[in-house]
Design a protein around this motif. Structure first.
Motif, mmCIF file in Angstrom:
data_model
loop_
_atom_site.group_PDB
_atom_site.id
_atom_site.type_symbol
_atom_site.label_atom_id
_atom_site.label_comp_id
_atom_site.label_asym_id
_atom_site.label_seq_id
_atom_site.Cartn_x
_atom_site.Cartn_y
_atom_site.Cartn_z
ATOM 1 N N ALA A 155 1.147 -1.222 -0.279
ATOM 2 C CA ALA A 155 0.043 0.037 -0.014
ATOM 3 C C ALA A 155 0.459 1.308 0.164
ATOM 4 O O ALA A 155 0.814 2.245 -0.467
ATOM 5 C CB ALA A 155 -1.042 0.249 1.385
ATOM 6 N N THR A 156 2.041 1.287 0.705
ATOM 7 C CA THR A 156 2.878 2.089 0.418
ATOM 8 C C THR A 156 3.109 2.731 -1.136
ATOM 9 O O THR A 156 4.010 4.033 -0.521
ATOM 10 C CB THR A 156 4.013 2.480 1.946
ATOM 11 O OG1 THR A 156 5.074 0.965 0.791
ATOM 12 C CG2 THR A 156 3.500 1.599 2.879
ATOM 13 N N CYS A 168 -7.804 4.040 4.387
ATOM 14 C CA CYS A 168 -6.480 3.632 5.401
ATOM 15 C C CYS A 168 -7.266 2.720 6.169
ATOM 16 O O CYS A 168 -7.335 3.578 7.180
ATOM 17 C CB CYS A 168 -5.365 4.071 4.983
ATOM 18 S SG CYS A 168 -3.959 3.158 5.531
ATOM 19 N N ASP A 169 -6.597 1.156 6.190
ATOM 20 C CA ASP A 169 -7.432 0.714 7.390
ATOM 21 C C ASP A 169 -5.839 -0.525 7.995
ATOM 22 O O ASP A 169 -6.123 -1.235 7.592
ATOM 23 C CB ASP A 169 -8.622 -0.155 7.118
ATOM 24 C CG ASP A 169 -8.798 -1.535 8.539
ATOM 25 O OD1 ASP A 169 -8.822 -1.127 9.354
ATOM 26 O OD2 ASP A 169 -10.175 -1.806 8.536
ATOM 27 N N PRO A 170 -5.307 0.540 8.190
ATOM 28 C CA PRO A 170 -4.144 -0.374 8.609
ATOM 29 C C PRO A 170 -4.371 -1.739 9.812
ATOM 30 O O PRO A 170 -4.708 -1.493 10.151
ATOM 31 C CB PRO A 170 -3.043 0.231 9.125
ATOM 32 C CG PRO A 170 -3.654 1.495 10.270
ATOM 33 C CD PRO A 170 -5.097 1.392 9.465
ATOM 34 N N ALA A 171 -3.325 -2.526 9.147
ATOM 35 C CA ALA A 171 -3.657 -4.023 10.226
ATOM 36 C C ALA A 171 -2.686 -3.721 11.506
ATOM 37 O O ALA A 171 -2.468 -3.350 11.509
ATOM 38 C CB ALA A 171 -2.527 -5.508 9.543
ATOM 39 N N ASP A 183 1.118 -1.270 19.109
ATOM 40 C CA ASP A 183 1.847 -0.183 19.218
ATOM 41 C C ASP A 183 1.110 0.588 17.158
ATOM 42 O O ASP A 183 1.876 -0.540 16.732
ATOM 43 C CB ASP A 183 3.306 -0.646 19.148
ATOM 44 C CG ASP A 183 4.192 0.738 18.701
ATOM 45 O OD1 ASP A 183 3.769 1.743 18.351
ATOM 46 O OD2 ASP A 183 4.964 -0.237 18.665
ATOM 47 N N PRO A 184 0.885 1.898 17.425
ATOM 48 C CA PRO A 184 0.478 2.047 15.979
ATOM 49 C C PRO A 184 1.668 1.983 15.244
ATOM 50 O O PRO A 184 1.342 1.893 13.443
ATOM 51 C CB PRO A 184 0.217 3.628 16.021
ATOM 52 C CG PRO A 184 0.068 3.742 17.925
ATOM 53 C CD PRO A 184 0.782 2.235 18.420
ATOM 54 N N PRO A 189 -0.560 -0.791 6.632
ATOM 55 C CA PRO A 189 0.734 -0.216 7.121
ATOM 56 C C PRO A 189 1.197 0.256 8.655
ATOM 57 O O PRO A 189 1.154 1.529 9.448
ATOM 58 C CB PRO A 189 0.689 1.419 5.955
ATOM 59 C CG PRO A 189 -0.085 1.170 4.840
ATOM 60 C CD PRO A 189 -1.142 -0.213 5.988
ATOM 61 N N PRO A 190 2.937 1.545 8.205
ATOM 62 C CA PRO A 190 3.493 2.065 9.787
ATOM 63 C C PRO A 190 2.746 3.364 10.065
ATOM 64 O O PRO A 190 1.678 3.967 9.387
ATOM 65 C CB PRO A 190 5.040 1.730 9.555
ATOM 66 C CG PRO A 190 4.936 2.173 8.130
ATOM 67 C CD PRO A 190 3.359 1.344 7.789
#
Length: 410
Positions: A155-156, A168-171, A183-184, A189-190
């Motif tokens: 995605a990045t 965006c729905d980060p895992a 931890d975000p 993605p980070p």
């Protein structure tokens, strides 16, 4: 589930296996497997079909009628956005002028499908090959393949210059274990990428965990917490021109409205409480009526705004129970009538409930270390009457309130 199994399920033989599995899903799994084998369905295909049938059955509460044609994984289903929430987000994006959307980390495609139903062209990206294939299959099954393109990739690296909006729905779970990530910076993605996305695509929405630290909310973004029938289900950050207010609590009541059908009609009623999230409610004594705010209101830090609307106060500055002189109908809180206020004493509480022949209690708590089920056992209840017990603090002191529900028509 792997790609070969997914491919097999999408053949005519696979469709027949899925139909057969749907007829026996929900019962004894061994009997269901035997029924498919006796119908001549190969063991591997039968197992995959039964897994899908069971997941589709579970997904009906989240996605409605469209769940019957979706391809699902257990982790994907757990993390996917509810249909009512996704549809309302898509409608808001469309109303804000978004016509092309990048869905970065699309999972099984629940949000991509909602955006497509709203008329938005979606470019969805998913890192896991099987999940990406399922998202594409779900778009095809929903008749939305012409509006949803799914690619398997990072995605990045997606070229966001192709779109005028981003979601965006980060895992937030570790691949393979399913364990939650707190931890975000370990999201995928980070977090740095997620926060920076709004600088490249001003109309950006980010789905985040409801427990998000308010300190992580980007400056200028609107933070929204969403509950469905009293359950806090997600939070979202609305960036750039999408931000209307600093904080929003959105309360959806699916049980109040007709079921959502495949076309999206019959949506659940929604209510929106907004404010700065930076105001403290006044503190006062316990009053005749207690309001238990919806968790979306509490997490959005909008208890003070609700207190102002209800002419209510807190009895302890750190406990989100509100007290007022009158009962008012509000979608943002449940109302109870307070009949007794006691310093907590198990012996005294047990004696009072026995005197009133209370045999059934619901136990609510905020600011109390007591375990509700242990207390229920220790009370040794007997009788026909019912009561609500609220374990809390009043001016810092452990307190129990004996209450009764206020009818909805109050």
């Amino acid at each position: 589930m792997d790609l070969d199994q997914l491919t097999a399920l999408r053949t005519p033989e696979g469709s027949a296996a899925l139909a057969a599995a749907a007829r026996v899903a929900g019962g004894d799994p061994l009997a269901a497997a035997a029924a498919l084998r006796s119908a001549g369905i190969p063991g591997g295909l039968a197992a995959a079909a039964l897994t899908q049938a069971e997941l589709r059955r579970r997904a009906a509460g989240k996605f409605g009628a469209v769940a019957a044609g979706m391809f699902l994984t257990r982790p994907g289903l757990e993390q996917a956005t509810r249909r009512a929430v996704a549809d309302r987000r898509a409608a808001r994006l469309r109303a804000a002028g978004v016509t092309t959307l990048a869905d970065l980390g699309c999972g099984l495609g629940a949000d991509a499908l909602a955006a497509a139903r709203a008329g938005i062209r979606v470019y969805a990206v998913e890192a896991d090959p099987v999940t990406a294939a399922m998202a594409a299959a779900n778009a095809e099954a929903a008749g939305l393949a012409d509006l949803v393109t799914v690619e398997c990739g990072d995605a990045t690296t997606f070229d966001v210059s192709r779109v005028d909006g981003a979601f965006c729905d980060p895992a937030r779970r570790r691949a393979g274990t399913g364990r939650r990530i707190f931890d975000p910076n370990a999201y995928s993605p980070p977090w740095d990428f997620v926060v920076g996305l709004a600088e490249r695509v001003p109309r950006t929405v980010v789905k985040v965990a409801p427990g998000l630290d308010h300190a992580l909310i980007p400056a200028g973004a609107e933070a929204e917490w969403v509950s469905v029938d009293g359950d806090l289900v997600e939070a979202a950050l609305w960036c750039g021109p999408l931000a209307d207010v600093p904080r929003r609590a959105t309360v959806l009541r699916e049980k109040e409205g007709p079921p959502v059908n495949a076309s999206g009609r019959g949506r659940a009623p929604s209510y929106h409480l907004t404010g700065t999230g930076a105001v403290d409610a006044a503190v006062g004594p316990v009053r005749p009526f207690l309001y238990d705010p919806d968790p979306a209101v509490v997490r959005a830090h909008l208890v003070a705004e609700l207190a102002a609307d209800l002419d209510a106060t807190l009895a302890d500055p750190s406990i989100a129970y509100l007290y007022a002189d009158a009962a008012r109908l509000t979608p943002y809180a449940r109302c109870l009538e307070v009949t007794d206020v006691l310093p907590f004493s198990l012996k005294r509480l047990r004696a009072l409930l026995r005197e009133r022949r209370v045999g059934r209690v619901e136990i609510l708590k905020r600011g109390s270390a007591l375990e509700p089920e242990k207390l229920r056992r220790d009370l040794r209840l007997a009788g026909e009457a019912a009561a609500s017990l609220v374990l809390t603090r009043v001016a810092g002191a452990p307190t129990v309130l004996i209450c009764r529900p206020v009818p909805a028509a109050a």
